[in-house]
Design a protein around this motif. Structure first.
Motif, mmCIF file in Angstrom:
data_model
loop_
_atom_site.group_PDB
_atom_site.id
_atom_site.type_symbol
_atom_site.label_atom_id
_atom_site.label_comp_id
_atom_site.label_asym_id
_atom_site.label_seq_id
_atom_site.Cartn_x
_atom_site.Cartn_y
_atom_site.Cartn_z
ATOM 1 N N ASP A 1 -30.779 -35.110 -14.071
ATOM 2 C CA ASP A 1 -30.075 -36.386 -13.975
ATOM 3 C C ASP A 1 -30.501 -37.279 -15.132
ATOM 4 O OD1 ASP A 1 -28.449 -38.317 -12.458
ATOM 5 O OD2 ASP A 1 -30.336 -39.382 -12.202
ATOM 6 N N VAL B 1 -24.939 -35.928 -16.246
ATOM 7 C CA VAL B 1 -25.614 -34.992 -15.353
ATOM 8 C C VAL B 1 -25.483 -33.622 -16.018
ATOM 9 C CG1 VAL B 1 -25.599 -33.907 -13.083
ATOM 10 C CG2 VAL B 1 -25.066 -36.323 -13.301
ATOM 11 N N LYS C 1 -21.088 -39.192 -16.356
ATOM 12 C CA LYS C 1 -20.984 -39.924 -15.090
ATOM 13 C C LYS C 1 -19.882 -40.983 -15.166
ATOM 14 C CE LYS C 1 -25.829 -39.680 -13.678
ATOM 15 N NZ LYS C 1 -27.027 -40.487 -13.427
ATOM 16 N N TRP D 1 -28.381 -40.003 -9.505
ATOM 17 C CA TRP D 1 -27.909 -39.068 -8.482
ATOM 18 C C TRP D 1 -29.140 -38.506 -7.769
ATOM 19 C CZ3 TRP D 1 -23.287 -35.432 -9.882
ATOM 20 C CH2 TRP D 1 -22.239 -36.197 -10.403
ATOM 21 N N ILE E 1 -27.212 -33.014 -6.664
ATOM 22 C CA ILE E 1 -26.023 -32.630 -7.436
ATOM 23 C C ILE E 1 -24.805 -32.486 -6.530
ATOM 24 C CG2 ILE E 1 -26.416 -30.119 -7.353
ATOM 25 C CD1 ILE E 1 -25.203 -32.043 -10.462
#
Length: 95
Positions: free
Chosen positions: A11, A16, A79, A86, A89
């Motif tokens: 993250d 991500v 993102k 986050w 996931i």
């Protein structure tokens, strides 16, 4: 019979990263949607891998891409809400 590939994820504030750990992959297919990622490939032995991941939050599918190496395939997903961490996931809280 298809099996899920081992995954690692990272993250970062804007992206991500999702890494599928398959060595010497062929027939790599990655589809990044706004809240879902589909991955499939074969390895050197011809074993088939398939992952379908409902993402924790929305990503910008147009600003996302993947990069293949001999050891893995890494997906970079931008993102939708940057700087929001986050905790996992997947949308579902599964390990």
């Amino acid at each position: 019979s298809r099996q899920p590939a081992k995954t690692l994820w990272y993250d970062r504030p804007r992206y991500v990263y999702l890494e599928f750990c398959v060595e010497d992959s062929t027939d790599v297919k990655v589809v990044i949607e706004d809240q879902r990622l589909l991955f499939s490939c074969k390895n050197a032995d011809g074993a088939e891998f398939y992952n379908e991941i409902n993402l924790y939050a929305r990503v910008n599918s147009k600003d996302s891409r993947e990069k293949r190496s001999d050891r893995s395939i890494t997906c970079f997903m931008r993102k939708w809400n940057e700087k929001v961490a986050w905790p996992r996931i997947t949308k579902e809280n599964i390990k």
